[in-house]
Design a protein around this motif. Structure first.
Motif, mmCIF file in Angstrom:
data_model
loop_
_atom_site.group_PDB
_atom_site.id
_atom_site.type_symbol
_atom_site.label_atom_id
_atom_site.label_comp_id
_atom_site.label_asym_id
_atom_site.label_seq_id
_atom_site.Cartn_x
_atom_site.Cartn_y
_atom_site.Cartn_z
ATOM 1 N N UNK A 1 -17.997 -11.701 -3.107
ATOM 2 C CA UNK A 1 -19.320 -11.642 -3.621
ATOM 3 C C UNK A 1 -19.575 -11.022 -4.946
ATOM 4 N N UNK A 2 -18.908 -9.615 -5.003
ATOM 5 C CA UNK A 2 -19.174 -8.963 -6.303
ATOM 6 C C UNK A 2 -18.503 -9.739 -7.548
ATOM 7 N N UNK A 3 -17.506 -10.351 -7.150
ATOM 8 C CA UNK A 3 -16.621 -10.986 -8.334
ATOM 9 C C UNK A 3 -17.658 -12.177 -8.791
ATOM 10 N N UNK A 4 -18.372 -13.117 -7.894
ATOM 11 C CA UNK A 4 -18.922 -14.024 -8.183
ATOM 12 C C UNK A 4 -20.267 -13.688 -8.805
ATOM 13 N N UNK A 5 -20.865 -12.574 -8.310
ATOM 14 C CA UNK A 5 -22.335 -12.189 -8.876
ATOM 15 C C UNK A 5 -22.088 -11.645 -10.226
ATOM 16 N N UNK A 6 -20.827 -11.214 -10.539
ATOM 17 C CA UNK A 6 -20.522 -10.682 -11.867
ATOM 18 C C UNK A 6 -20.269 -11.709 -13.179
ATOM 19 N N UNK A 7 -20.143 -13.064 -12.204
ATOM 20 C CA UNK A 7 -19.744 -14.048 -13.463
ATOM 21 C C UNK A 7 -21.140 -14.419 -14.092
ATOM 22 N N UNK A 8 -20.816 -14.770 -15.590
ATOM 23 C CA UNK A 8 -21.946 -15.218 -16.374
ATOM 24 C C UNK A 8 -22.661 -16.350 -15.516
ATOM 25 N N UNK A 9 -23.950 -16.459 -15.938
ATOM 26 C CA UNK A 9 -24.801 -17.811 -15.316
ATOM 27 C C UNK A 9 -24.140 -19.030 -15.489
ATOM 28 N N UNK A 10 -23.618 -19.046 -16.938
ATOM 29 C CA UNK A 10 -23.285 -20.310 -17.040
ATOM 30 C C UNK A 10 -21.943 -20.776 -16.213
ATOM 31 N N UNK A 11 -21.174 -20.017 -15.838
ATOM 32 C CA UNK A 11 -20.004 -20.401 -14.995
ATOM 33 C C UNK A 11 -20.384 -20.788 -13.678
ATOM 34 N N UNK A 12 -21.584 -19.697 -13.154
ATOM 35 C CA UNK A 12 -22.212 -20.195 -11.825
ATOM 36 C C UNK A 12 -22.653 -21.469 -11.747
ATOM 37 N N UNK A 13 -23.216 -21.820 -12.638
ATOM 38 C CA UNK A 13 -23.779 -23.277 -12.846
ATOM 39 C C UNK A 13 -22.926 -24.433 -13.041
ATOM 40 N N UNK A 14 -21.748 -24.146 -13.317
ATOM 41 C CA UNK A 14 -20.699 -25.185 -13.664
ATOM 42 C C UNK A 14 -19.741 -25.348 -12.474
ATOM 43 N N UNK A 15 -19.819 -24.140 -11.563
ATOM 44 C CA UNK A 15 -18.940 -24.308 -10.436
ATOM 45 C C UNK A 15 -19.738 -25.358 -9.260
ATOM 46 N N UNK A 16 -18.948 -26.337 -9.145
ATOM 47 C CA UNK A 16 -19.546 -27.452 -8.364
ATOM 48 C C UNK A 16 -19.339 -27.233 -6.784
ATOM 49 N N UNK A 17 -18.099 -27.226 -6.377
ATOM 50 C CA UNK A 17 -17.644 -27.254 -4.895
ATOM 51 C C UNK A 17 -16.304 -26.147 -4.892
ATOM 52 N N UNK A 18 -16.571 -25.517 -3.683
ATOM 53 C CA UNK A 18 -15.450 -24.809 -2.944
ATOM 54 C C UNK A 18 -14.862 -25.274 -2.070
ATOM 55 N N UNK A 19 -13.499 -25.883 -2.073
ATOM 56 C CA UNK A 19 -12.859 -26.618 -0.985
ATOM 57 C C UNK A 19 -12.026 -25.510 -0.241
ATOM 58 N N UNK A 20 -12.413 -25.450 0.993
ATOM 59 C CA UNK A 20 -11.818 -24.428 1.767
ATOM 60 C C UNK A 20 -10.853 -25.206 2.749
ATOM 61 N N UNK A 21 -9.646 -24.874 2.378
ATOM 62 C CA UNK A 21 -8.602 -25.929 3.141
ATOM 63 C C UNK A 21 -7.992 -25.094 4.290
ATOM 64 N N UNK A 22 -7.474 -25.710 5.443
ATOM 65 C CA UNK A 22 -7.165 -25.047 6.624
ATOM 66 C C UNK A 22 -7.983 -23.727 7.150
ATOM 67 N N UNK B 1 -23.585 -22.779 -0.170
ATOM 68 C CA UNK B 1 -23.951 -24.111 0.095
ATOM 69 C C UNK B 1 -22.997 -24.871 -0.650
ATOM 70 N N UNK B 2 -22.065 -24.178 -1.711
ATOM 71 C CA UNK B 2 -20.811 -25.047 -2.229
ATOM 72 C C UNK B 2 -19.975 -25.150 -1.541
ATOM 73 N N UNK B 3 -19.476 -24.351 -0.402
ATOM 74 C CA UNK B 3 -18.319 -24.375 0.261
ATOM 75 C C UNK B 3 -18.078 -25.736 1.170
ATOM 76 N N UNK B 4 -17.128 -26.440 0.894
ATOM 77 C CA UNK B 4 -16.772 -27.571 1.679
ATOM 78 C C UNK B 4 -15.446 -27.397 2.679
ATOM 79 N N UNK B 5 -15.443 -27.552 3.786
ATOM 80 C CA UNK B 5 -14.331 -27.406 4.701
ATOM 81 C C UNK B 5 -13.436 -28.704 4.654
ATOM 82 N N UNK B 6 -12.188 -28.552 4.805
ATOM 83 C CA UNK B 6 -11.279 -29.399 5.025
ATOM 84 C C UNK B 6 -10.105 -29.016 5.970
ATOM 85 N N UNK B 7 -10.092 -29.602 7.080
ATOM 86 C CA UNK B 7 -9.172 -28.992 8.214
ATOM 87 C C UNK B 7 -7.776 -29.695 7.980
#
Length: 248
Positions: A130-151, A174-180
């Motif tokens: 969470x700390x790393x994500x919050x430290x990201x510049x706002x531009x990169x936060x907006x460009x991150x579309x999806x986090x695919x969580x595998x297994x 809300x960007x996290x998308x699971x893939x079992x």
């Protein structure tokens, strides 16, 4: 009061008299273009004298191809990250360095492979992420579309479902998308765009044949079902009983 004066005068109205915040009027604000430039500037995260060659060899964070929507892929292999020897500060510097030096313009996504991850050995912790994500510049936060969580395992699902709402910002949660299974990932990403380590594929095969493993249940911990029966054991007992019959 009866005499008039030709001297010029000016009237100064305080913003507080109008119910308006006076801060923008009483302080020098940077130009909008300068603010926007600093907001998207990445040079501060490019540490020239920092050597990340040891982390590059681990290949736990690498730029891959693109998904079907055109987003560039950052692959994260959790099993390859040595959480006990890499500090949170160095991890943040490395991630920022990779993003700022390798990621081209446009949207991107993250594919996180949780296969065979051990919490004590491979997980930096949800607060660090969470700390790393919050430290990201706002531009990169907006460009991150999806986090695919595998297994995802049962523990990780429960942790994100409960603590994730508290420790992860709403935009990331809300960007996290699971893939079992990997087969569910191929609907969003072509196979040739993402390199899958052999142990991840092997783990996927295990889950395919033993789906209860997803929930931390090992139906055959001693692998007895895979053991082949000895074809000669029954024959020895049959011969023994037959010899007794002839003896009688």
């Amino acid at each position: 009061m009866g005499s008039s004066s030709n001297d010029d005068f000016s009237v100064f109205v305080l913003a507080s008299d109008l119910g308006v915040d006076a801060t923008p009027f009483l302080t020098n604000q940077p130009d909008d273009e300068e603010t926007n430039e600093n907001w998207q500037d990445c040079s501060q995260y490019l540490v020239a004298d920092e050597d990340f060659s040891d982390l590059d060899l681990l290949q736990f964070f690498s730029l891959q191809g693109s998904d079907r929507s055109g987003c560039r892929i950052f692959r994260v292999v959790g099993k390859h990250f040595p959480a006990q020897v890499v500090s949170a500060e160095r991890l943040k510097k490395y991630i920022f360095h990779k993003i700022c030096s390798q990621l081209p313009e446009g949207p991107f996504c993250i594919v996180y492979m949780h296969s065979t991850v051990q919490k004590e050995d491979n997980s930096p912790g949800i607060t660090v992420l969470r700390w790393i994500y919050e430290e990201l510049p706002g531009n990169f936060k907006g460009r991150l579309q999806t986090v695919y969580f595998i297994h995802p395992c049962l523990r990780s699902r429960l942790a994100i479902a409960t603590l994730g709402r508290l420790f992860l910002s709403g935009g990331l949660y809300w960007k996290i998308k699971y893939a079992s299974r990997l087969q569910y990932l191929w609907a969003d990403i072509k196979k040739g765009e993402l390199e899958v380590p052999d142990f991840v594929q092997d783990h996927d095969d295990v889950l395919e044949h033993r789906p209860l493993t997803d929930y931390g249940i090992e139906p055959d911990p001693f692998h007895l079902s895979a053991a082949t029966a000895n074809p000669y054991s029954l024959g020895r007992y049959e011969e023994r009983w037959a010899s007794r019959e002839f003896a009688l």
